[in-house]
Design an enzyme around this catalytic site. Sequence first.
Site, PDB file in Angstrom:
ATOM      1  N   CYS A   2       7.403  13.452  71.283  1.00 39.79           N
ATOM      2  CA  CYS A   2       8.153  14.692  72.467  1.00 39.79           C
ATOM      3  C   CYS A   2       8.229  15.947  72.994  1.00 39.79           C
ATOM      4  CB  CYS A   2       8.613  15.237  71.321  1.00 39.79           C
ATOM      5  SG  CYS A   2      10.298  13.949  70.344  1.00 39.79           S
ATOM      6  N   ASP A 101      10.127  10.891  59.534  1.00 39.04           N
ATOM      7  CA  ASP A 101       8.782  11.927  60.068  1.00 39.04           C
ATOM      8  C   ASP A 101       8.680  13.083  59.860  1.00 39.04           C
ATOM      9  OD1 ASP A 101       8.703  11.205  62.555  1.00 39.04           O
ATOM     10  OD2 ASP A 101       6.525  11.525  61.966  1.00 39.04           O
ATOM     11  N   ILE A 292      -3.995  -4.080  83.157  1.00 33.66           N
ATOM     12  CA  ILE A 292      -3.913  -3.491  84.609  1.00 33.66           C
ATOM     13  C   ILE A 292      -5.115  -4.363  85.096  1.00 33.66           C
ATOM     14  CG2 ILE A 292      -4.896  -0.997  85.559  1.00 33.66           C
ATOM     15  CD1 ILE A 292      -5.282   0.305  83.560  1.00 33.66           C
TER      16      ILE A 292
END
Length: 659
Positions: A2, A101, A292
């Site tokens: 977040c 959590d 990649i």
Amino acid sequence: MCGISGILNLTPNQQPPTPNQLTSMVSAIRHRGPDESGIYLDDRIGLGHARLSIIGLQGGGQPIGNEDGTLWIIYNGEVFNYIELKPDLLAKGHRFTTDTDTEVLLHLYEEYGPACLEKINGQFSLAIWDNRKKELFLARDRVGIRPFFYTQCNNQLLFASEIKALLTHPQVPRAIDPKALHQIFTFWTTLREGTLFENIHELPPGHYMTVKGGRIDCRAFWTIPYYAPDQRWQGTLPEAGEALRELLLDAVRLRLRADVPVGAYLSGGLDSSLITALISRNFNNQLKTFSIGFQEGDFDESSYQRQMIAHLGTDHQQTLATNQLIRENFPDVIYHCEKPILRTAPVPLYLLSRLVRDNNFKVVLTGEGADEVFGGYNIFKEAKIRSFWAKQPRSTQRPRLLQKLYPYIFKNASRGSAFLYAFYAVKPGDLEDPCFSHRIRWNNTGKNTGFFSNDLAAALSGYAPDEQALANLPPNFSTRDTLSRAQYLEMDIFLSNYLLSSQGDRPAMAHSLEIRLPFLDYRVIDFAARMPPHWKINGLNEKYILKKSFQGLIPDTVRTRPKQPYRAPIQEVFFNPGPSDYVDALLSEENLKKTNLFDPLKVTRLLHKYRNGGHGSEVQNMAVVGILSTQLAHHHFIANTPTPNTQHITPNKIIQKQP
């Protein structure tokens, strides 16, 4: 994962933070949490949150309060062992309304205070407001996987996951710190607590802050472990290998906890191959992996990736980092990194995270951290070779080991023994230097400060960044063995501030992707610190105990392959030839004079060499990237007000407490 932000009035009787202020801060970092957002406000504080929902998908919107609304939390991260922590809290009478959590962390703090941090196995930055005590608690995880920045302005403390959120406040000054620029052009990054910007600071890894009554107190709750020889592992190497296998498997198990699918990066190197194999063989045989590939063959590891895909049978996708894509996406990467960089290596990782998100994955496990923890970098072996050479300084054979270590440097036929002696030779007193392992790198990179403008050089008169680095070293540092010292420097300076930021959190979270790093489980770090140095680097065989412990799990062609440092092209990207675009505009004499950070004549002379078909050295390549990225950072954050790539959001959740 977040994004968090907040404004705290440091003295009473100030105007409280407004919803618009918090909404602007959250909007600037919406890429970190596009799923929902929320704010909390009272007469002293405003808290803002942008959520990327991974655990407890329903009802996990933040801010979250405790039972009586006296504590409120905003949080960026994961407590991987939250399931194990919850029963104890339930037994002590705590009540939960979600399965997140986040709520476990809030009640853990309510029960144990700052000591709760010692119980957490996770990666996080957080803020908890005690409305009753009028006290703010801020903390960051042990190794700095998640970012946390703060500044003081007009008797307010502002904090956020990214600096661009702080810069939405009109009264936060925007100016580049000359000392920070000197540090970046020496160490590749700023030193502890520093950022590119004056008066904007980063909470160091493993630290917490308490703010009460206008007083700010910052303390460490964890430091990089070191064990003297008599405190190290007393068992055998096979016993250590068995313990390591169990420990790393558990670190992987914890990091697979999510209510959304979890994938893995697969570079083709040892570290990501081990993590991928542990997941595939023990938890998820339908694993989705991502990698990649490079247009330039010298940087490409696709053949090893294909071996691992065939060995494990993973569902794999690859993105190709072409020179043009690296060039096109470089400005966006600097916007997200919020600091200059000396390599283009973060850009392919930015492209990779985009591929993962386009496949609807929010979480991947990666192999980062193994090199720092188990002695995988060439700089560690270089220090060992130079120490070995110093015992017989007239030897002509010992320095030749460096040619094996850096074959790509010695491709130039003119770089023979004379170059070796001039560049790498150990002079009297060098071995007593606590920064012996890194001094050559710092001095070499630091040559590029010669491109600074006269005004910038004058502002830096008398400043020595290496002295600041020395001041941060722990007591009795000089008594440690060479490898332990080198590992500490790499973890304290390079790991959190560059690898976990510019090559970790930032390119991933630009696409709302959470990375999880089993090798940086604090138990793995502590275990590795107890191992004797020759179990990490055996002769010149790096990460020896790691290779030995997992023999048979992955093909030997991957397990024992020579280490290929992760790099990305520079000269081919910017001068091969390139279109007339931002590169020419920002590096023009006119723009260089405007920013007044670099000497236009010196920069133009360097660019002329490249544009006329010349090849630059490693140091000159870093100069080009460093100068260009500094010009971009100035453009993004100083010359222009940073604007979020999304619209001004409307929070899903607003909690307004009356005094």
